[in-house]
Every structure is written in C-alpha cells, then in structure tokens.
Write an enzyme that holds these catalytic residues in place. Structure first.
Site, mmCIF file in Angstrom:
data_model
loop_
_atom_site.group_PDB
_atom_site.id
_atom_site.type_symbol
_atom_site.label_atom_id
_atom_site.label_comp_id
_atom_site.label_asym_id
_atom_site.label_seq_id
_atom_site.Cartn_x
_atom_site.Cartn_y
_atom_site.Cartn_z
ATOM 1 N NE ARG A 143 4.183 -62.330 -35.444
ATOM 2 C CZ ARG A 143 2.942 -61.921 -35.643
ATOM 3 N NH1 ARG A 143 2.521 -61.192 -36.709
ATOM 4 N NH2 ARG A 143 2.421 -61.820 -34.636
ATOM 5 C CD GLU A 145 0.315 -58.657 -25.182
ATOM 6 O OE1 GLU A 145 0.779 -58.957 -26.152
ATOM 7 O OE2 GLU A 145 0.857 -57.639 -24.556
#
Ligand code: AMP
Length: 174
Positions: free
Chosen positions: A61, A98
């Site tokens: 992205r 994460e």
C-alpha cells in the site's frame, strides 16, 4: 486544516487479517478521485520541507502513495518489497508486525550514498515496518529525511521507535 474527505472514507474492518485486529482499509480513499488528489497533495505538502532526493514506498500500500508523491517532488521512486520479490542484488531486514513477522528487501544499488530519502507507507501502527525500512535505507547509504503516512494509530505509539526522524501523518486514529 479543515476536515479531510479521506478521513471519512477510511473503513474499519474488524478481525482482519486476524481476530482482534481492527483493520483500517484505505482502498475507499484511493478509489475516490477527489480523495486521492487530496491525500497526494497533502502528503507532498507535508514532506516538502524534508527536501527528498528519492522516495521509498513500502509494499504494497506504500506504493499507492509513494509513486505519486515522488512525481509531486520530482524525484524517482524506489520500491521496498517483501521477501523474494526483488530480482536484483538485495539486502533484507526482518521485523515484527502488529500481527506476525515479515521481511522487507531493497535493491542494494537503489539509493546513492548521501541521498535524502522520504519513506512512505499507508499506515503507522507499531512502527516495526517503518523502522526496518529505515535500517535498509541506511545500510545502502541513504539518509532518512523523514516518514509520511496516510494514517497513524496513535494509541500504538509507533512514532516512539522512529524518534530519530521527522514523522508526519495526514490522519490520526485513537
Ligand atoms: P507496523 O509495522 O506495526 O507499524 O505496521 C504497519 C504496516 O502494517 C503497514 O504497512 C500497514 O499497512 C499494516 N497495518 C498494521 N496494522 C494495521 C491496521 N490496524 N490496519 C491497516 N493496516 C495495518
């Protein structure tokens, strides 16, 4: 700054890609012509003081924002890719996400020694990805001029591990 159109378009997807993760989906931002123009203009404006010689975008992205920001700055664009995707001589850095671990790579001749590098990604979470990107840039001789993110998850305090560098984000989420 007045409220950005993009802020209303970032979509929350619960439990993606794993249970307990609230995924911030930025695809509605880039599919909206006005929002895409807005975020590229704003991210370029925020990073003009960094005076970059080259823009690095983090797969995948980060490419959506990195290449158009490079056009705005009149610089080239360097992709930082996931393990095994770059064809030429490359170096790698592993990092914790994460949600899991990952490895990013850069072509070892992609940046000239001393070039000022702007690193771009869609979202700053724990900062592990961005820190690995900075290590790669520095290992090939670049100077990290700063980071820009479309969005930052403030509660994860990812910018604390990037505290050596200027960090700007267009949107902030708690
Ligand atoms: P981190 O290394 O933890 O800062 O994670 C940043 C990278 O993982 C970015 O490339 C993001 O695209 C992605 N990411 C991490 N957490 C999220 C989230 N909650 N929503 C959307 N993308 C995320």
């Amino acid at each position: 700054m007045s409220k950005l159109l993009a802020e209303s378009l970032v979509r929350d997807i619960p439990d993606f890609p794993k249970p307990g993760i609230l995924f911030k989906d930025i695809t509605p931002v880039v599919q909206n012509a006005a929002a895409l123009r807005e975020v590229i203009d704003e991210m370029a404006a925020l990073t003009r003081p960094f005076k970059p010689d080259v823009v690095v975008g983090i797969e995948a992205r980060g490419f959506l924002f990195g290449a158009p920001i490079a056009l705005e700055h009149g610089t080239g664009f360097v992709p930082l890719r996931k393990l095994g995707k770059l064809p030429g001589n490359r170096i790698a850095e592993e990092y914790a996400l994460e949600y899991g671990t990952n490895t990013v790579e850069i072509h070892d001749d992609a940046i000239e020694p001393g070039q000022r590098v702007l690193i771009v990604d869609d979202l700053l979470a724990t900062g592990g990805t961005a820190a690995a990107a900075a290590r790669l840039v520095e290992r090939v001789g670049g100077i990290v001029a700063g980071f820009v993110f479309l969005a930052e998850l403030d509660f994860l305090e990812g910018r604390t591990i990037l505290d050596k560098y200027p960090v700007v984000s267009l949107l902030h989420f708690d």
